[in-house]
Structure formats: structure tokens, C-alpha cells
Design a protein around this motif. Structure first.
Motif, PDB file in Angstrom:
ATOM      1  N   UNK A 112       0.852  -1.193   0.000  1.00 39.86           N
ATOM      2  CA  UNK A 112       0.000   0.000   0.000  1.00 39.86           C
ATOM      3  C   UNK A 112       0.889   1.246   0.000  1.00 39.86           C
ATOM      4  N   UNK A 113       0.329   2.383   0.419  1.00 35.98           N
ATOM      5  CA  UNK A 113       0.992   3.671   0.203  1.00 35.98           C
ATOM      6  C   UNK A 113       2.413   3.724   0.777  1.00 35.98           C
ATOM      7  N   UNK A 114       2.551   3.223   1.972  1.00 34.35           N
ATOM      8  CA  UNK A 114       3.874   3.316   2.604  1.00 34.35           C
ATOM      9  C   UNK A 114       4.911   2.535   1.806  1.00 34.35           C
ATOM     10  N   UNK A 115       4.526   1.380   1.335  1.00 33.91           N
ATOM     11  CA  UNK A 115       5.470   0.578   0.543  1.00 33.91           C
ATOM     12  C   UNK A 115       5.880   1.327  -0.713  1.00 33.91           C
ATOM     13  N   UNK A 116       4.940   2.025  -1.317  1.00 36.23           N
ATOM     14  CA  UNK A 116       5.264   2.829  -2.502  1.00 36.23           C
ATOM     15  C   UNK A 116       6.274   3.911  -2.177  1.00 36.23           C
ATOM     16  N   UNK A 117       6.084   4.539  -1.002  1.00 36.89           N
ATOM     17  CA  UNK A 117       7.009   5.603  -0.617  1.00 36.89           C
ATOM     18  C   UNK A 117       8.408   5.037  -0.373  1.00 36.89           C
ATOM     19  N   UNK A 118       8.460   3.892   0.270  1.00 37.07           N
ATOM     20  CA  UNK A 118       9.762   3.267   0.513  1.00 37.07           C
ATOM     21  C   UNK A 118      10.434   2.919  -0.802  1.00 37.07           C
ATOM     22  N   UNK A 119       9.659   2.360  -1.714  1.00 34.06           N
ATOM     23  CA  UNK A 119      10.218   2.003  -3.023  1.00 34.06           C
ATOM     24  C   UNK A 119      10.737   3.236  -3.740  1.00 34.06           C
ATOM     25  N   UNK A 120      10.011   4.336  -3.601  1.00 35.89           N
ATOM     26  CA  UNK A 120      10.446   5.580  -4.249  1.00 35.89           C
ATOM     27  C   UNK A 120      11.762   6.055  -3.661  1.00 35.89           C
ATOM     28  N   UNK A 121      11.895   5.881  -2.346  1.00 37.79           N
ATOM     29  CA  UNK A 121      13.152   6.278  -1.700  1.00 37.79           C
ATOM     30  C   UNK A 121      14.301   5.411  -2.194  1.00 37.79           C
ATOM     31  N   UNK A 122      14.054   4.120  -2.286  1.00 35.41           N
ATOM     32  CA  UNK A 122      15.097   3.229  -2.827  1.00 35.41           C
ATOM     33  C   UNK A 122      15.533   3.702  -4.210  1.00 35.41           C
ATOM     34  N   UNK A 123      14.532   4.022  -5.001  1.00 36.81           N
ATOM     35  CA  UNK A 123      14.787   4.405  -6.383  1.00 36.81           C
ATOM     36  C   UNK A 123      15.637   5.673  -6.443  1.00 36.81           C
ATOM     37  N   UNK A 124      15.276   6.614  -5.602  1.00 42.43           N
ATOM     38  CA  UNK A 124      16.023   7.882  -5.573  1.00 42.43           C
ATOM     39  C   UNK A 124      17.487   7.656  -5.217  1.00 42.43           C
ATOM     40  N   UNK A 125      17.685   6.688  -4.312  1.00 40.11           N
ATOM     41  CA  UNK A 125      19.050   6.457  -3.826  1.00 40.11           C
ATOM     42  C   UNK A 125      19.796   5.428  -4.636  1.00 40.11           C
ATOM     43  N   UNK A 126      19.185   4.876  -5.630  1.00 39.11           N
ATOM     44  CA  UNK A 126      19.873   3.893  -6.459  1.00 39.11           C
ATOM     45  C   UNK A 126      19.985   2.535  -5.810  1.00 39.11           C
ATOM     46  N   UNK A 127      19.079   2.198  -4.914  1.00 38.67           N
ATOM     47  CA  UNK A 127      19.116   0.913  -4.228  1.00 38.67           C
ATOM     48  C   UNK A 127      18.175  -0.033  -4.954  1.00 38.67           C
ATOM     49  N   UNK A 128      18.726  -1.169  -5.458  1.00 32.30           N
ATOM     50  CA  UNK A 128      17.902  -2.147  -6.152  1.00 32.30           C
ATOM     51  C   UNK A 128      17.921  -3.442  -5.351  1.00 32.30           C
ATOM     52  N   UNK A 129      16.871  -3.702  -4.586  1.00 34.43           N
ATOM     53  CA  UNK A 129      16.882  -4.921  -3.780  1.00 34.43           C
ATOM     54  C   UNK A 129      16.955  -6.141  -4.678  1.00 34.43           C
ATOM     55  N   UNK A 130      17.792  -7.082  -4.323  1.00 34.54           N
ATOM     56  CA  UNK A 130      17.880  -8.311  -5.109  1.00 34.54           C
ATOM     57  C   UNK A 130      17.008  -9.408  -4.529  1.00 34.54           C
ATOM     58  N   UNK A 131      16.606  -9.215  -3.262  1.00 33.18           N
ATOM     59  CA  UNK A 131      15.775 -10.243  -2.657  1.00 33.18           C
ATOM     60  C   UNK A 131      14.309  -9.946  -2.935  1.00 33.18           C
ATOM     61  N   UNK A 132      13.588 -11.016  -3.200  1.00 36.75           N
ATOM     62  CA  UNK A 132      12.150 -10.864  -3.449  1.00 36.75           C
ATOM     63  C   UNK A 132      11.398 -11.365  -2.216  1.00 36.75           C
ATOM     64  N   UNK A 133      10.927 -10.413  -1.415  1.00 38.05           N
ATOM     65  CA  UNK A 133      10.262 -10.811  -0.173  1.00 38.05           C
ATOM     66  C   UNK A 133       8.823 -10.328  -0.132  1.00 38.05           C
ATOM     67  N   UNK A 134       8.254 -10.048  -1.260  1.00 43.40           N
ATOM     68  CA  UNK A 134       6.833  -9.737  -1.310  1.00 43.40           C
ATOM     69  C   UNK A 134       6.516  -8.264  -1.317  1.00 43.40           C
ATOM     70  N   UNK A 135       7.336  -7.447  -0.719  1.00 42.68           N
ATOM     71  CA  UNK A 135       7.077  -6.004  -0.694  1.00 42.68           C
ATOM     72  C   UNK A 135       8.389  -5.306  -0.348  1.00 42.68           C
TER      73      UNK A 135
END
Lengths: 989, 315
Positions: free
Chosen positions: B78-101
């Protein structure tokens, strides 16, 4: 201040060498000192639903099967039209430019009817194209009919034999021995171009197992026989059907019904069975089968007695004056007196009466009546098959449904219901021949003067009675052994060469009927043929172009072909080219007068090509198309090849209230009694040849063209004898059915009084379709059969309990002429006393390699005595090896049960509609009964046919003018006037 | 605290915490963790027991996804997960693990570790722009995300008597975050705003009990994450059991069963005790480190309000 645990752990970490944690490298220089917020990422490209039209010629997609590698494939996207029902939805074929294989079908967003969306049947066209069991070459039988021995022949051999035979029949004046029996017509108006050129009355159709009832009911009101509801703008949508519209115009109408509902329209569904549509309705009424008319008349009564009907519309457009003059000559001819009579006529149809007849509560019927009363002239109604095709008097269901449209003034208005001809366009074809001068009594017998479309279900019985014989019989995308009732009677006549001389089966697939043919000629599916389509899917008018997609792809790639066989798989042909070629060979030197119809309008004396046929129609007889094409520098044909569809008009456009022009009135006279306007000017040829009723010009006054109304306006009116909506049908009155002249209630043949539930009698409702299947031609669509492959008998919990049945148990369903054994599905979704079984399943074959292996059971068929047939399944569907690896993955075994074989014909004496509902008796299956067992006695079938024939009022007894049929009434492939007269009767005016 | 050696130690610790939270420890990770004496002391040398405990704690009881604590939908992504993902994106962090969210606690810690590493690298390279950028990102991430919900998550884990390893890990997680908060001294949000990704269309409850239950199982409303284990514990204290089901059903069954046996007042009292205890724990943490005060005060207020709702909602 940190905690001690943390400090200790950090201390340990500090003393050890650590595996490296990679620092981040942000994608932008975000670590500047500026405190400005980061720029919002810009989308590189907006999302699209479909590839843009400007790139259809050359489109690239990654191959999903190559994932995770990105392998690009180039396609050319060719628009065409689905062939898997009548809706004619648009498709886009993705043709790989390297392999020339079709990758997939998706929707054509430019098609105004389907708007880019399809049901399951559209994309499944891919299965039909690449079915490993499909017939790819012309076949001729080698042994006896039905023996299953075939040899491959050339098209030339087949054409020469067939053409020669037809030519001989025509020369010997045996025109009535040629019959063309169609299931799914391809091209609007095409056979109306071909058959009259031969001078034959050869057309036969499936309509009397489909929509004759609905057509008759509607035509008796307005002359026109099909409705065109504007669901999207309605306030109230009233359906007497299942699955939105019993599978008819399923996708385009489904979209608009949902739009209407989302915009606030109330959806009312009358369906004995809880269908998907009923489950989404605001009001679902589950009436006893055949009682729908009682409910409709109760609603009409409510509107009338509470004064909630559109008085102005009824006064202006209904032929109430005719009614008063004929039935109450003692009364003044005033609308107010008519209104008093209207109240008297329908007073008996109370909510309580309707509740007693139908089993639906009076409260619900009243609730529905009040909803309809508030429709404000926006009532969209539809019934096509369902109750109109299932009951004795079913045509009256349609008549009473239309009565509600009349009372609410919901005709030809936005949100209401129009007539199909106002929303349909069939372009005039070149060199159209005059009407033939023969009348075929094998298809239009004297006993049924008011039937709608041919009495095709009775052909086997007529042949058995010796009423005639058939020299050349075409079954074209039609499988009467399987689709019709009484299939064993069909089998008996098809195997009798003295009754049917040559049987030519035009089909893309194997079928039960094809097995008994002399020739099987492979015709293309939706992606392999030319057709021009136009259907009344919504408030608007469009045409669409079905084309062989590989042929068009080859043309785009600079490899044009002149014959569709050069592009299709194997030697699969298309019918337009086939019929042109056959007609040419029937009359190669033109002396029979046939050839000239098929000569090119551009190259005199030469055979017309498909490009010339469609090019000519598009250039000359589709308004707006040449202009639209010219804007893009295209010819109209190029435009249609590129886009696949053209919208002629948006919105409703009825014609009945259109004022006559001054040119039309120049030589007109007006009958002072009726107000009908006549002109002696000849009718100009119309660009739109959608069939209309025809009124023979009066020798003194000319032809009727309009009506002068009470307020003095002179308008076109309706194509009926009164030029008005015929509440009072003088046609029904004059042709033997005065008791049905006005909308009234007719007891169905399965009225509750005829069903003794204590003896385990019930009504079998077989009229519900599965929207994923389409009779025979979905039989080779693996995706569709994976979804739908069984047809259990729906039975209510109370009936199941009484019979000791649980879901999955076998039940024997005993009909008038035999029985079938099927599994039951116990449910609350069907009315007690009624069982239901879908008619789309139960396919079978007689040999292991007899084709259609993913949809047919292998059966043993035995004749045990004269007319006694027994069928038993040897095994169901099994996986098999073929070029398609999916056939080895078939997981389903059930092919369903062929219930139609056990149904006797029930032709309604007025409309000719086969009344599908069956009175049956139920028994738990016995120890010797097996799933799929069928028994039929065709002698008994013939007796039942005679019982129903006895209900008719033949033209020879009732015709007021010596004709076989009212001359004005719609009749497909109308013969010349002289053919209308009964034998021995002279011409009369 | 901000010298290079300490930063390297911190990045390693954050990375290990993240990896221990993402999955049951692999043999390699197990060996790595065993070097840390304090962690080794609570592992009892049985990796299978740890795997079972991991599944019990994080797979069936206390789901470690931020959006479950901060959004109302009680769904992943939901919204918070989107915000976290956006932060990752801004910082160039690409998680390699797939843990559902993207807002799994383990991923958030690995992200934190990467930021600390960035800070450390920038420090040793004397790249001040990047150094301050990394610190700014960490401060924001802690204040907007990690520090907002992790204490509530940790308390839910600590209420489960599963395995001392994960209870210790939960404590360590909170302590680490508190330490980072002190180190970075981020500006605290005045009032965190909640913008739902979609309108919070929690299913309309047909009765008051349903509405109460919905409140209690929604952490951002109730101030607490009530796990299945909590429900079982509450029922056991009242002398009955509730069958395992989704949290809504279990809490509802708890109340209905209590009502059936006329133990509603007992249940209310027990619930109040649990919530009061949680308030005390939050205040204790605040007292230990004042940096927690603006972050945990809203949760304490929610708990107080929940106590009031439970009392008044059930008369």
C-alpha cells in the motif's frame, strides 16, 4: 547514549575484518547542497491499450516465450472480424512478417461495435486456424454415406460436378430441388446476390431453431423484425434471456449493458435459471417457463390503469382506430374510447394473476412494474431466443415485450429500443438479379403462412412424406444432425440418396452432419475469408470488413495473390470466391442469364474479383466512406483493408417520424380514411438493402410511402399495412388468428397444468447457451473447450431430494421420443419443477480418427429396429499426439450429452419457431444406463410432428387473397409476386 | 560515533541485522552470527530451532512489513510501501531479494547499511557532498520510516515467548535505530501525514463489534500490533481457546466467546492491562532515549484511546 549490548556488538565488529557492504551510487546528482526537492520523474511514454494505428503495418513486440532474453519479433497487424457468433466483433491479427504465422488475435479498437474488446471466442480463432484436425482439402466420399471413407479431390472436380448438377436442375425446371442451408451467414446480402441470380428459392436457415419467435412478435407490431436496444443510455434495461442476450451480440451488448448499469440504469432479468446475468440484475424474476407473457401483461395493465403510459406516443403511433372500427363499430372512433377499451382488455392481468401463472411473487412483479413506469421513455428491451424460442406462443412474449416499449414511448429514442434496420447497413451489390419466380414448398409450406424464415426443422419429415426431393443440398457452416432437434430423422434422410441427391458440406471443421455428406469443402474461419458485416449493436451504424489476414499480409509485403487459397492453409478457400466461381461454371456462356450477375462492373464480360466486388460496394453504396478514404489518400477498399471498420453514424436515427420531403409529396395522394400517403413515383434504388417489408403498388394510387397523422404532419411511418404500430394486427386477424390480433396471453405447451410433478414430470429448459462456445464451429477451439466441456442437468434441491439424486448422479431424462442419460448438478439456481441443460455440448464422432478429437466423444450408433436408434459413448475426450503439443495435454474427458437428438420438432403454428422446451419425465438411471446414453424412436418423432402440424391453419384454408403468405410481410429471399399465389389461384390485386 | 572505523562496524551490523530478518539464517550467516558472543549465547546451537522460530514469529505472527503498521488497509504494497520504493529508487538501491514487498524490515535495514557504507566511503574519500547526502538520506529514512514503526513491531515480537534469539534481535534492532537517531539527530516530523494509496476501504462492518475488532487489529489506529499469538495468550488467560484463523476472525471469536461465557469484563480488563503495559514500555524507551519521544508519543496516545474505546464500546 547507546546500550551495552549494542556497544559490545559494535566493538566486536570493529575488531574484525568485515565483508564489504557496497556503497550506493544514486542515479542522479542528488547529493548536492541544494535543498530543492528532487524532480518528479517524467514518464517516458504514456500507457496505451492498443498499438497505435499508424504502426499497424510494422509493429515490434518481444517474444514472451523467449523471456528472459529479449527477442524482438516484427508483425503486421491486419484487422478482420470474428466469425464465432453474429456479433461480428473486430479482431486484429498479429502476423509474423518472417514466418507468416499468426501469433495471436486481439481486439480492433477502431471497430465501433466491439471497441477493441472481445469475449473468449474471438482470440480463440487462433485455435481454429491451427487446429491439427481441421479439413484442409476438398474431400469426396468414397464408400456409402456415413461410412467414413474419403478421398481428396481437386476443387475443379468438385466445382464441375456440383455446377453441372445445378445447371441440369435449373434447365429442367427443378429449381426447388436446390437448397442452400445456412447456419452462420458470413456476409450480409451475399447469398441474396447469388441465389436470385440462379432463379431459385433455395435459401434455408437455422432461424426456426433460433429467433423466428422473437422476429414474428416484433414484426407484427412494426413490420421490422429485430430490435436494436440502446442499453448504454437506458434508465431501465429489461432482458428476457440468459447471459445478457443468450449469447447473441454478447460482447457488444454486454459492454453497453454494463455501461448503462454503471450510469444508474436498473437491470431487470426474466430467466427461469440463475444465469450470470441474472446474478447481476437489480431484479431477477424466475418465472415458470412460458408465463413471461403473463408478467409482461400485468406490467402493461399497471401502466394502463395508473395512467403511467405515454399517451401522446400511443395516440400518435398506435393503430387504435383500426381496432375500434373492426372490433367495436358501435363506439365512436376516439382515443378516449380506445383507452377505456384498453383498460377493459387488460384488467384481468393483475399482479396476482401473473403471480399465480408464473410463481413469481406479486410484490416483485409490482416492484418491477413501478421501475418500468419510471423509465421516462428510456426502456431498452431485448429477447432473442429464450422464452420466445422455447414456448408454444413464444412469439407473443416478444409482442408483449414490445408492448411495453410502445406504452412507454421508448421506440427510436436515446435509451430506448429501435428497429434493426435503422442501425444496420447492407450495401447494394452490383448487378442484382430480379426476384425468382418460384416458391419452394419444402421450406415455405402452405401450413405456415405467417412463419418467420424457413421451416427447416421439418425438411426431413416433408421428404419422408414425399412432398418433394432435393437434388443438391448445401449445408453451410451448419450441422442439423447435431444442432437441430430430432437429429436422427435428419440422419435418416441424409443417408437416403433418393431424398437428397448430392450433399455438399461447406465447413472448416468436421461435424456430425459432414460425416454424411458427399463432398466436404473446406471454407475459411474468421481470419481466412472476405465478408462485409453490419449489426445493430448499439445506437449507431457501422460496417466492418472481414478479410483473409494472410492474404492481406502478403499484399503488404509485396507478395499479392489472386486467390485466397494461395494464402490460406492447405487449400482452404473462402466462400465469396467459391460462389462466384460456382455460379460462373453453372452458366459459363451466360445463356441462362446467371453469369451476368457475376461479371465485373469494371471489366465488362469478365468474372468479378473479390477486390472488385467490395471495392464497388464501398465506393458506391456506403455513405461517408469514400470521403473518409479520400482524406487519407486511400481508395475506400484500401481504407477498409487498413482499418477494418467504418462508422457511418453515431446515435439513434429512426425513420418513422421523419417528415416526407416535398419531392416525395409532389405526386402523392392521401387516403382520407386511413391517412396513408401514396405515390405513383417508382421507388429509387436504395444504397442500403437491409430487408424491409414490401408493399405492392396499388394500380390506382401507387405505393404507400407515409402517413398523415392527427396533427397534420406527414411522415414516413412504419412499414406496416396501417403505417402505424399495429396493436391490432389485421394480418393475424385476416390470416386465421383473430384471437391473437392484439397482445394477449397464450398458454405454453409446458404450462403448469400440463406437468404432473407427482409423476416426476418436469420442464426441460435447453435454451441456455454458454458464451464460450458457438455450436459446431467452436469444436476445434482448444482454449474454449478447456473452459466449457460438460452440460450437466441442473435440478432443484427439492426435486433432487425427491428423486434421491445428488450432484454427479446419473439421471434418465425421458422425452416424447426417447431419452438421454446425464449427470445432475443439484442447485438452488433453477426453479422447482424445471430442469435445465445447455445445448452447446454433446458432440460425437463415429470413428476414432473421425476429426474433432478435442471436443467429441467416440460413440457407437446402432439402429435396433425401424426408426429406433441407440447411441452409447465408447469413450470421452482423450489426449492425442499431433503437431500441436497441447493436444497431448488435454486433461478433460467429458464431451457432454447430446440432448437435442431426443427432442421432437415443435413448430409453433404461427411463427414456425421450434418450441424448445420439453415436457419430460425423470428417473434415476438404472443399472444398465451409462452416461451419454441416448435412445430415439423416429417413428414417434414423426407422430409428434403430425400432432403439431394439426395445430396449423394453412393458407389454403385461411388466405384472404389466394396467396400463400401476406405479401407485405418480411420474407427472406422474397420471390416475385406471381410465385406468392397458391396453386390454382389467379393473380389478384 | 562518526569515525570511519565505527561507521564500518555500523554498516556491518545493520547489514547483518537485515540479513537475519530476511530469512532464517543460512549456515554461512549462522557462522557469522555465532562469532558475536552475545548472539551466540541465545542461539543454543540449533539452526533448525531458529528456522522454526523464524517461521513462527515472522511468517505467522508478527509480519515485518512497514505498511501493515502505518497504513489502514492491512495489505502489502500500500501507500507506505510505494514511498519506501520511491526512496530506494532515488538512492539507487535495487533490492535483489524478493520478499513480497519493498518495505520488509530486513530490506529497510540492508538499505540503511548501504547508506552507512556510502557515508563511510565518502568520509574516507573526503567527498563531503556525498557524505552529507548519505547522512541526510539516512536521517529522513529513519524519521519517516524505520523509527516510526519498528518499536511497535519489536514489542509484538517480544510478547511472543518463541525463541530468545529473535527477541534479542528485536531489542537490538530498536537499540540500533535509537543509536542512529542520536548520531544523525534528524529533524522530526511535526505530524506524520498518512496518504492512502487507495481510499482506505476497509470492508464495511455490519455491526459495532466488527468495527471494534477492525480498530484493534489496525496498528495505526490501535497503537499495537495484535498477533495471533496475542489472541491465543488472551484467550488462555481467560480459560478458553480460539481456533487459528485470520486476525480479524480470531479477535472477533475472542469477544464472542467471552460474551458467551460472560467473561467480557475479564477480557476488557486483560486487554487494558496489555495496552497499559505497552504504554509503559514506550515511555520506558522514551525515558532511555529522548530522541524517541516525538515518534512514540502518537503510539502511546493511540493506545490510550484504544483503552477508552474498548471500555466504552462494550459498556
Amino acid at each position: 547514549m547507546t546500550t551495552s549490548l549494542l556497544n559490545r556488538l559494535l566493538g566486536t565488529f570493529s575488531q574484525r575484518s568485515q565483508s564489504r557492504v557496497e556503497p550506493l551510487t544514486p542515479p542522479v546528482q542528488a547529493y548536492v547542497k541544494s535543498t530543492a526537492p528532487a524532480a518528479t520523474p517524467i514518464s517516458s511514454q504514456e500507457l496505451r491499450d492498443y498499438p497505435p494505428v499508424e504502426r499497424w503495418n510494422d509493429w515490434t513486440e518481444y517474444d514472451p516465450k523467449e523471456w528472459p532474453r529479449k527477442v524482438a519479433r516484427r508483425y503486421t497487424l491486419v484487422p478482420t472480424v470474428c466469425f464465432n457468433c453474429e456479433s461480428a466483433c473486430g479482431l486484429l491479427a498479429y502476423v509474423d512478417v518472417e514466418t507468416l504465422k499468426i501469433k495471436k488475435f486481439e481486439g480492433n479498437p477502431l471497430h465501433p461495435g466491439s471497441r477493441g474488446r472481445n469475449c473468449a471466442k474471438g482470440p480463440a480463432t487462433l485455435n481454429q486456424v491451427y487446429d491439427p484436425d481441421r479439413i484442409l482439402y476438398p474431400l469426396k466420399r468414397a464408400g456409402k454415406r456415413g461410412e467414413g471413407k474419403w478421398v481428396r479431390v481437386s476443387w475443379d472436380e468438385a466445382l464441375n460436378e456440383i455446377a453441372g448438377r445445378i445447371r441440369k436442375a435449373i434447365i429442367e425446371q427443378r429449381q426447388t430441388e436446390i437448397i442452400y442451408h445456412v447456419g452462420r451467414p458470413g456476409h450480409d446480402g451475399f447469398m441474396e446476390w447469388v441465389l436470385p441470380a440462379w432463379g431459385v428459392d433455395a435459401h434455408n436457415s437455422h432461424t426456426n431453431v433460433c429467433s423466428s419467435g422473437a422476429r414474428c412478435g416484433q414484426a407484427m407490431w412494426m413490420g421490422l423484425d429485430r430490435p436494436s436496444p440502446d442499453h448504454a443510455n437506458a434508465r431501465v434495461i429489461l432482458l428476457i434471456s440468459s447471459h445478457l442476450e443468450t449469447g447473441h451480440y454478447f460482447n457488444p451488448h454486454a459492454q453497453r449493458i454494463m455501461e448503462g448499469k454503471m450510469a444508474g440504469a436498473k437491470l431487470i432479468v426474466l430467466d427461469t435459471r440463475l444465469s450470470n446475468t441474472a446474478s447481476l440484475a437489480d431484479e431477477w424474476l424466475s418465472p415458470w417457463p412460458g408465463s413471461e407473457t403473463a408478467i409482461l401483461l400485468a406490467i402493461a395493465n399497471y401502466l394502463i390503469r395508473t395512467g403511467q403510459y405515454n399517451r401522446d406516443f400511443v395516440r400518435r403511433w398506435v393503430n387504435w382506430a383500426d381496432y375500434l372500427r373492426a372490433e367495436h363499430p358501435d363506439l365512436p372512433v376516439s382515443f378516449e374510447h380506445f383507452e377505456m377499451k384498453l383498460q377493459e382488455l387488460y384488467a384481468q392481468y393483475t399482479f396476482e394473476f401473473a403471480a399465480q401463472e408464473s410463481g413469481v411473487s406479486a410484490e416483485q412483479i409490482e416492484r418491477v412494474a413501478k421501475i418500468i413506469a419510471r423509465c421516462e421513455g428510456k426502456l431498452a428491451t431485448h429477447s432473442w431466443r429464450s422464452a420466445t424460442s422455447a414456448n408454444l406462443g413464444g412469439w407473443m412474449v416478444a409482442r408483449c415485450l414490445w408492448f411495453l416499449n410502445v406504452l412507454t414511448g421508448s421506440i427510436g429514442v436515446e435509451g430506448g429500443t429501435s428497429a434493426n434496420v435503422w442501425d444496420k447497413w447492407i450495401p447494394r451489390h452490383p448487378n442484382m438479379a430480379p426476384h425468382p419466380k418460384v416458391w419452394n414448398e419444402l421450406t415455405w409450406p402452405q401450413e405456415y403462412p405467417l412463419n418467420f424464415y424457413e421451416m427447416s426443422i421439418l425438411l426431413p419429415h416433408f421428404l419422408k412424406e414425399g412432398r418433394g426431393k432435393v437434388d443438391t443440398y448445401f449445408t453451410r457452416v451448419y450441422n442439423p444432425i447435431w444442432t437441430n432437434p430430432d437429429g436422427m430423422s435428419w440422419l435418416e434422410v441424409l443417408t437416403d440418396e433418393s431424398k437428397i441427391g448430392l450433399h455438399v458440406h461447406l465447413s472448416p471443421t468436421w461435424s456430425e452432419t459432414g460425416w454424411f455428406a458427399d463432398y466436404i469443402l473446406p471454407m475459411g474461419v474468421g481470419a481466412e475469408r472476405h465478408d462485409m458485416m453490419s449489426q445493430e449493436t448499439h445506437a449507431g451504424c457501422w460496417i466492418a470488413f472481414r478479410q483473409p489476414v494472410l492474404r492481406e499480409a502478403m499484399r503488404r509485403l509485396g507478395k499479392p495473390v489472386k486467390d485466397t487459397r494461395d494464402a490460406n492453409p492447405g487449400e482452404v478457400w473462402e466462400e465469396v470466391e467459391f460462389w462466384i466461381e460456382l455460379s460462373w461454371r453453372i452458366d459459363p456462356d451466360g445463356k441462362l442469364g446467371i453469369r451476368k450477375t457475376f461479371e465485373s462492373p469494371y471489366r465488362p464480360g469478365q468474372k468479378i474479383t473479390v477486390d472488385e466486388l467490395y471495392g464497388w460496394m464501398f465506393e458506391n453504396h456506403v455513405p461517408g466512406l469514400p470521403e473518409a478514404a479520400a482524406k487519407e489518400g486511400l481508395t475506400p477498399l484500401e481504407y477498409m483493408r487498413r482499418y477494418g471498420a467504418f462508422e457511418i453514424r453515431k446515435g439513434v436515427q429512426p425513420t418513422f417520424d421523419k417528415p416526407l420531403s416535398s419531392a416525395e409529396l409532389a405526386d402523392a395522394t392521401i387516403d382520407p380514411d386511413t391517412g396513408i400517403v401514396y405515390t405513383k413515383a417508382p421507388a429509387p434504388p436504395s444504397s442500403n438493402i437491409t430487408p424491409l417489408p414490401y408493399f405492392e403498388p396499388d394500380p390506382e394510387r401507387g405505393r404507400p410511402i407515409g402517413i398523415k397523422l392527427e396533427d397534420g404532419s406527414i411522415v414516413a411511418g412504419f412499414p406496416t399495412p396501417s403505417r402505424r404500430l399495429e396493436f391490432y394486427s389485421t394480418t393475424l386477424r385476416d390470416w386465421g388468428w383473430p384471437e391473437y390480433a392484439i397482445p394477449t396471453y397464450i398458454h405454453s405447451h409446458v404450462h403448469p397444468s400440463k406437468i404432473d410433478r407427482s409423476k416426476n414430470e418436469a420442464v426441460l429448459l435447453s435454451t441456455f447457451r454458454l458464451p464460450t462456445l458457438i455450436h459446431t464451429r467452436s469444436g476445434n477451439a482448444k482454449w474454449l473447450y478447456e473452459i466449457s466441456h460438460k452440460n450437466p442437468v441442473w435440478i432443484h434441491t427439492s426435486d433432487a431430494e425427491r428423486l434421491g439424486l445428488r450432484t454427479g448422479d446419473l439421471v434418465k431424462v425421458i422425452t416424447e421420443i426417447g431419452y438421454f442419460v446425464d449427470r445432475v448438478w443439484v442447485t438452488e439456481g433453477i426453479r422447482p419443477g424445471v430442469i435445465a441443460c445447455s445445448h452447446h455440448l454433446g458432440r460425437w464422432r463415429l470413428q476414432e480418427d473421425g476429426g474433432g478429437r478435442l471436443s467429441t466423444a467416440l460413440v457407437e450408433l446402432k439402429q435396433e429396429g425401424q426408426g429406433e436408434w441407440r447411441m452409447r459413448q465408447i469413450h470421452g475426450i482423450r489426449p492425442y499426439e499431433s503437431d500441436d503439443p497441447d493436444t497431448a495435454r488435454i486433461w478433460w474427458e467429458d464431451a457432454g450429452v447430446h440432448q437435442n437428438l431426443t427432442f421432437a420438432v415443435h413448430p409453433d403454428p404461427v411463427s414456425g419457431m421450434h418450441c424448445w422446451h420439453q415436457k419430460v419425465r425423470l428417473e434415476p438411471a438404472g443399472p444398465n444406463d451409462r452416461y451419454g446414453d441416448i435412445y430415439v424412436d423416429t417413428k414417434r418423432a414423426h407422430e409428434v410432428y403430425r400432432e403439431w402440424l394439426a395445430m396449423t391453419r394453412p393458407a389454403s384454408k385461411v388466405s384472404p387473397n389466394g396467396m400463400r403468405r401476406p405479401h407485405w410481410l418480411l420474407r427472406p429471399f422474397r420471390p416475385a409476386r406471381e410465385a406468392y399465389f397458391l396453386p390454382g389461384k389467379g393473380k389478384k390485386s | 560515533m562518526n569515525d570511519h572505523t565505527t561507521l564500518v562496524a555500523r554498516q556491518a551490523m545493520a547489514d547483518m541485522i537485515g540479513r537475519l530478518l530476511l530469512a532464517p539464517p543460512s549456515p554461512a550467516l549462522w557462522e557469522e552470527a555465532a562469532i558475536l558472543v552475545d548472539l551466540a549465547a541465545v542461539t543454543d546451537n540449533r539452526p533448525e530451532a531458529l528456522a522454526i522460530a523464524y517461521e513462527y514469529v515472522f511468517g505467522r505472527n508478527v509480519y515485518p512489513y512497514e505498511s501493515l503498521y502505518c497504513d489502514e488497509e492491512l495489505m502489502l504494497n500500500t501507500a507506505t510501501a510505494e514511498q519506501v520504493a520511491a526512496t530506494y529508487n532515488t538512492c539507487g538501491f535495487l533490492p535483489t531479494q524478493n520478499v513480497g514487498a519493498p518495505d520488509h524490515l530486513g530490506l529497510e535495514f540492508i538499505f540503511l547499511a548501504r547508506l552507512i557504507a556510502t557515508e563511510a566511503t565518502a568520509l574516507s574519500a573526503e567527498n563531503l557532498d556525498r557524505y552529507y547526502w548519505a547522512r541526510q538520506q539516512m536521517a529522513a529514512f529513519l524519521a519517516d520510516h524505520l523509527a516510526v514503526w519498528v518499536p511497535i513491531w519489536a514489542r509484538a515480537v517480544q510478547r511472543i515467548p518463541a525463541h530468545p534469539f529473535y527477541q534479542t534481535l528485536a531489542s537490538l534492532t530498536v537499540e540500533f535505530i535509537g543509536s542512529e537517531l542520536e548520531r544523525l539527530s534528524p529533524p522530526m516530523p511535526v505530524s506524520p501525514t498518512y496518504i492512502p494509496l487507495q481510499s482506505a476501504t476497509a470492508p464495511a462492518e455490519v455491526d459495532e463489534l466488527g468495527a471494534l475488532v477492525r480498530h484493534l487489529i489496525t496498528p495505526v489506529r490501535a497503537g499495537i500490533f495484535l498477533s495471533r499469538a496475542d489472541c491465543t495468550m488472551l484467550a488462555r488467560q481467560l480459560g478458553f481457546s480460539v481456533p487459528i484463523a485470520d486476525r480479524f476472525t480470531m479477535v472477533r471469536t475472542l469477544f464472542e466467546t467471552a460474551g458467551h461465557f460472560e467473561q467480557v469484563i475479564d477480557l476488557v480488563t486483560t486487554l487494558e492491562n496489555v495496552m497499559s503495559n505497552e504504554i509503559q514500555e514506550l515511555h520506558r524507551l522514551i525515558a532511555t532515549q529522548s530522541v524517541w519521544q516525538p515518534l512514540l508519543q502518537p503510539w502511546a496516545q493511540r493506545l490510550t484511546q484504544s483503552i477508552h474505546i474498548v471500555r466504552t464500546g462494550l459498556g
